[in-house]
Scaffold this active site. Structure first.
Site, PDB file in Angstrom:
ATOM      1  N   PHE A   1       0.997  -1.356   0.121  1.00 62.62           N
ATOM      2  CA  PHE A   1      -0.047   0.226  -0.010  1.00 62.62           C
ATOM      3  C   PHE A   1       1.096   1.376   0.031  1.00 62.62           C
ATOM      4  CE2 PHE A   1      -4.746   0.481   1.574  1.00 62.62           C
ATOM      5  CZ  PHE A   1      -5.138  -0.457   0.526  1.00 62.62           C
TER       6      PHE A   1
ATOM      7  N   GLN B   1      -8.783  14.140   4.720  1.00 64.81           N
ATOM      8  CA  GLN B   1      -8.034  13.247   3.267  1.00 64.81           C
ATOM      9  C   GLN B   1      -9.163  13.210   2.129  1.00 64.81           C
ATOM     10  OE1 GLN B   1      -7.155   8.699   3.730  1.00 64.81           O
ATOM     11  NE2 GLN B   1      -5.227  10.021   3.599  1.00 64.81           N
TER      12      GLN B   1
ATOM     13  N   HIS C   1      -9.372  11.177  -0.925  1.00 62.77           N
ATOM     14  CA  HIS C   1      -8.596  10.002  -1.585  1.00 62.77           C
ATOM     15  C   HIS C   1      -8.523  10.287  -2.974  1.00 62.77           C
ATOM     16  CE1 HIS C   1      -8.096   5.685  -2.632  1.00 62.77           C
ATOM     17  NE2 HIS C   1      -8.233   5.480  -1.071  1.00 62.77           N
TER      18      HIS C   1
ATOM     19  N   LEU D   1     -15.382   5.082  -3.618  1.00 64.39           N
ATOM     20  CA  LEU D   1     -14.157   4.703  -3.145  1.00 64.39           C
ATOM     21  C   LEU D   1     -13.632   3.569  -4.320  1.00 64.39           C
ATOM     22  CD1 LEU D   1     -11.666   4.532  -1.583  1.00 64.39           C
ATOM     23  CD2 LEU D   1     -12.458   3.137  -0.098  1.00 64.39           C
TER      24      LEU D   1
ATOM     25  N   GLU E   1      -6.981   1.782  -2.748  1.00 59.99           N
ATOM     26  CA  GLU E   1      -5.448   1.961  -2.929  1.00 59.99           C
ATOM     27  C   GLU E   1      -5.078   0.649  -3.341  1.00 59.99           C
ATOM     28  OE1 GLU E   1      -3.917   4.730  -0.260  1.00 59.99           O
ATOM     29  OE2 GLU E   1      -2.199   3.502  -0.029  1.00 59.99           O
TER      30      GLU E   1
ATOM     31  N   ARG F   1      -1.371   9.433   0.116  1.00 63.29           N
ATOM     32  CA  ARG F   1      -2.774  10.035  -0.753  1.00 63.29           C
ATOM     33  C   ARG F   1      -2.746  11.333  -0.685  1.00 63.29           C
ATOM     34  NH1 ARG F   1      -7.157   5.958   2.838  1.00 63.29           N
ATOM     35  NH2 ARG F   1      -6.625   4.244   1.580  1.00 63.29           N
TER      36      ARG F   1
ATOM     37  N   HIS G   1     -12.722  11.634   2.116  1.00 59.48           N
ATOM     38  CA  HIS G   1     -12.727  10.233   2.182  1.00 59.48           C
ATOM     39  C   HIS G   1     -12.628  10.111   3.878  1.00 59.48           C
ATOM     40  CE1 HIS G   1     -12.039   5.859   2.058  1.00 59.48           C
ATOM     41  NE2 HIS G   1     -10.536   5.956   2.639  1.00 59.48           N
TER      42      HIS G   1
ATOM     43  N   ARG H   1      -3.477  10.499   6.648  1.00 56.65           N
ATOM     44  CA  ARG H   1      -3.520   9.213   7.274  1.00 56.65           C
ATOM     45  C   ARG H   1      -3.010   8.211   6.078  1.00 56.65           C
ATOM     46  NH1 ARG H   1      -6.786   4.853   6.140  1.00 56.65           N
ATOM     47  NH2 ARG H   1      -8.598   6.045   5.249  1.00 56.65           N
TER      48      ARG H   1
END
Lengths: 599, 232
Positions: free
Chosen positions: A117, A238, A240, A250, A253, A284, A351, A395
């Site tokens: 990730f 955040q 995304h 969404l 990721e 991100r 997000h 995050r």
């Protein structure tokens, strides 16, 4: 009004609330969980890619590297004691989830499958790590259902489809009860307890384009503000990188973790220009800004050049079907495109809320009085609603599912130890504030009650204001004035617009006059919370004159550790801003000193 | 576009009735879902009640009966439904209001099949091992979102809603029976073995036809029956 008494009341039945509830119920604490939806409808269900833990099942790993990555990802705003705690607990707590029944995908060795990730590294930033434990791309669903199932086994008491309205203090200013609205009947319930835990999740509904469920309206945060307590770091939202363009859902990721590549209109894999080393797996905030810049500079895709493409077409179709079935479904359903054959149109989408209710390591809610931080004895907050702070200014993917279970368990353990457990306050309660709110929307009901109670569409005045319209305007204002890029004039211009919304919210009536399942009234209570968070966000964003993590100030483009290596506190009374130092001293290892953040 | 929607408010209505709504062509966008249309209608008439949350088919809140079939509103394209759409609450459960049903009985059946893993002792140093093949047996089960579309489309459930567990609960039961980590599969099968809980299933397969996630509860129930019989 109905009344009931418990040792502990948990508000919210997502992954955080359910993990805490399980711990308390197993220890024979009389616990009630109040949730505005049936527990498995909570938004944890939508988490896709996975949960980080340095299991090392695929390649060598170590919680210390995970800790470094999380601190760097947070742009050094995360508290290093909390981050160390979370990363150390991760390995054991993921195995615990597996023991609870989570159907993790598996490696040939029979161990839990892990995928790479964004923002993950081995040896403190050297090479890509493979740390995210996954149940295909439905990890949140798998965890939420398993935790609910375990709660069924221990007989946790649920108040489902109950909207928590407010924290209620006794005469000595201790929190002693909460008020909730039973959505099914329209009745109000007063739940007294000794300990309270807020686990109400995020508030992505504040922004027009978001990946969040309709229920993510920050109810617990509104409750805390109305109780005179602060919120922390509310400028950090955040976006995304990969929401479905024009819709917001969404796309995990994990799609890039499995080899997906972002391309602009020229077909260029542009992330190599922004993050030469890790490209599409940068943090991100970095990827979202890169996409925004590509579109701003005219390299967006499509007729209006307003989106970017996520290309998976070079990947093995079988891999897509087994590892990414959920995002393939979403793409097929909402864009009509099979990612096996054509790229997915994407655009950044709001997000996650890095900020929230400030807490210590045990989840106890913090406030600041006379220049000193101190913890409330019987109020806790965990998960996205809280700010402990493990995510700081940005995050990392895979850390939110970890956050909810680690601090869900820790808060519950701490609550168990609290001696006050079992001796709730029986002092008279301060009911004025909550009664005013209840009466306000009750009055709005009766004012609009039409004689036959069945308003036909033709009877409704099209010019009339409504909860729906005010919410829509709030989301637009926040998107226009507090999006990926920010500056002082634009942020400041948003404030009078919020004032105008507050004025409208004071005047608006409800069209639905029923008590039973009156969702318009539910939305009115939710909108009060969202609007309070709009103010918190704009004021916090305006105060922070630097760029850090997800907070990008065009007028202050650099990070400024001299002036701003500190958390923002926001109190709703007079929109007061204060601060709290960042903890740079971990529990057992040396702290990581702020360095320039390059991927 | 015309919507004929089941309305019922227990506070004021003696009986349910149908109300017709119109959605203007200009409000209909390509790719629009049934839930988007319902939201437009709720703007016209805020008293119209229906559940919804995630808007992407994972939370299971918005099961409704559209033109006679159970669907999740958020992932059902309007284009599939024609110009005249009849919307009713999921059949076979008590109506709370409009399209909102009381799912208590549905959840109780789920709870009754002990839908939680009972594994060997917890070992913090290593997970319970499971081969990819063993794990693959859980596919088609764990993805269930408890929307209720299957159970409320099942005539056997309509006949015996108190005794027949229904496809969603049985799919969950099967998920734990086939989980290589579970240590109680025999106990589970024994619990399901009576004339009603499992064997009221008449293999009608409405469940499989209506599952918005493409799962196959019917096959899971057949396998449960085989296992129960062979276990005896």
């Amino acid at each position: 009004m109905k009344q009931a008494q418990f040792d502990a009341v948990i508000i919210g039945a997502g992954g955080a609330g359910l993990r805490a509830a399980l711990q308390l119920a197993q220890s024979n604490v009389k616990v009630a969980v109040v949730s505005k939806v049936f527990p498995t409808r909570s938004h944890t269900v939508a988490a896709q890619g996975g949960i980080n833990a340095a299991l090392g099942n695929v390649s060598e790993d170590n919680w210390h590297w995970h800790m470094f990555d999380t601190i760097k990802g947070s742009d050094y705003l995360g508290d290093q004691d909390a981050i160390e705690f979370m990363c150390r607990e991760a390995v054991e707590i993921v195995r615990e989830l597996e023991h609870f029944g989570v159907p993790f995908s598996r490696l040939d060795s029979g161990k839990i499958y892990q995928r790479p990730f964004g923002g993950q590294s081995q040896h403190f930033g050297e090479s890509q790590a493979t740390r995210t434990c996954a149940a295909a791309d439905r990890t949140g669903h798998a965890i939420l259902h398993s935790l609910y199932q375990q709660n069924l086994q221990v007989g946790t008491h649920f108040f489902n489809e109950h909207l928590a309205l407010d924290l209620i203090k006794d005469e000595q200013h201790q929190i002693a009860a909460i008020m909730s609205l039973d959505i099914q009947t329209g009745e109000y319930h007063l739940l007294r307890a000794n300990q309270f835990l807020i686990a109400t999740g995020g508030a992505g509904q504040l922004f027009r384009t978001n990946t969040n469920a309709m229920i993510n309206t920050g109810d617990g945060l509104g409750m805390v503000l109305r109780a005179g307590l602060p919120l922390m770091d509310m400028e950090f939202w955040q976006f995304h990188p990969t929401g479905v363009a024009g819709k917001g859902m969404l796309i995990s990721e994990g799609a890039r973790g499995e080899g997906g590549v972002l391309r602009n209109a020229q077909g260029e894999a542009f992330m190599q220009r922004y993050a030469p080393k890790v490209k599409d797996l940068a943090s991100r905030d970095v990827v979202s800004r890169a996409i925004a810049i590509e579109i701003q500079q005219g390299r967006g895709c499509g007729e209006h050049k307003d989106y970017i493409e996520l290309d998976l077409t070079h990947l093995d179709p079988e891999m897509i079907k087994t590892r990414l079935p959920g995002i393939r479904d979403i793409s097929l359903t909402f864009t009509g495109q099979d990612p096996i054959n054509s790229p997915i149109p994407i655009h950044p989408s709001c997000h996650y809320m890095m900020g929230g209710i400030p807490t210590n390591l045990h989840g106890q809610v913090l406030t600041k009085q006379d220049g000193q931080m101190h913890a409330l004895p019987n109020l806790y907050a965990i998960g996205e609603a809280a700010c402990v702070s493990v995510h700081g200014a940005n995050r990392l993917g895979g850390n939110s599912l970890l956050d909810i279970v680690v601090f869900g368990r820790e808060a519950a353990r701490h609550m168990q130890q609290q001696t006050q457990l079992g001796s709730a306050s029986d002092l008279p309660l301060q009911m004025q504030q909550v009664e005013q709110r209840i009466h306000k929307w009750q009055r709005a009901l009766s004012n609009n009650a039409s004689p036959n109670n069945t308003p036909l569409s033709a009877n409704i005045n099209d010019n009339a204001d409504s909860i729906y319209l005010i919410k829509q305007d709030l989301q637009r204002i926040m998107e226009q004035h507090c999006g990926v890029f920010r500056d002082a004039p634009n942020l400041a211009a948003g404030l009078p617009k919020l004032d105008a919304l507050a004025e409208r919210l004071n005047k608006v009536g409800l069209e639905d006059s029923a008590q039973v399942f009156n969702l318009e009234r539910v939305q009115a209570f939710e909108l009060e919370n969202l609007l309070a968070l709009g103010y918190a966000t704009l004021h916090s964003a305006l105060s922070r004159q630097e760029s850090r993590g997800a907070h990008s100030r065009v007028d202050f483009p650099e990070r400024d550790d001299q002036a701003w290596l500190k958390h923002t506190l926001y109190f709703s009374e007079n929109h007061r801003i204060d601060d709290k130092p960042v903890n740079l001293s971990p529990l057992t290892v040396d702290g990581f000193k702020p360095k320039p953040r390059v991927y | 576009m015309e919507f004929i929607i089941y309305r019922f408010n227990p506070e004021t209505d003696k009986a349910p009735y149908n109300q017709t709504y119109q959605l203007d062509k200009t409000q209909i966008k390509p790719g629009m879902m049934l839930l988007d249309a319902l939201k437009h209608l709720k703007q016209q008439d805020p008293s119209l009640s229906f559940r919804s949350s995630c808007q992407e088919g994972v939370c299971g809140s918005d099961g409704v009966n559209a033109n006679g079939q159970n669907k999740l509103a958020c992932i059902t394209p309007l284009s599939e439904l024609g110009n005249k759409i009849s919307l009713r609450p999921l059949p076979g459960l008590p109506v709370i209001r409009d399209l909102v049903v009381d799912m208590t009985q549905f959840y109780e059946h789920y709870e009754r099949v002990a839908p939680y893993l009972q594994a060997d002792e917890f070992n913090a140093d290593v997970e319970h091992l499971q081969t990819p093949m063993e794990r693959a047996k859980l596919d088609g089960h764990y993805e269930c979102i408890l929307c209720g579309c299957c159970t409320t489309s099942c005539p056997s459930f309509w006949w015996n809603p108190d005794k027949f567990a229904g496809p969603a609960a049985l799919l969950a039961a099967h998920r734990f029976v086939v989980d290589s980590r579970d240590i109680q599969p025999k106990q589970r099968l024994k619990q399901l073995d009576d004339a009603y809980t499992t064997f009221r299933c008449r293999n009608i397969q409405n469940c499989t036809a209506s599952c918005p996630k493409g799962l196959d509860p019917s096959a899971a129930i057949s396998d449960l029956k085989h296992r129960i019989i062979n276990d005896d």
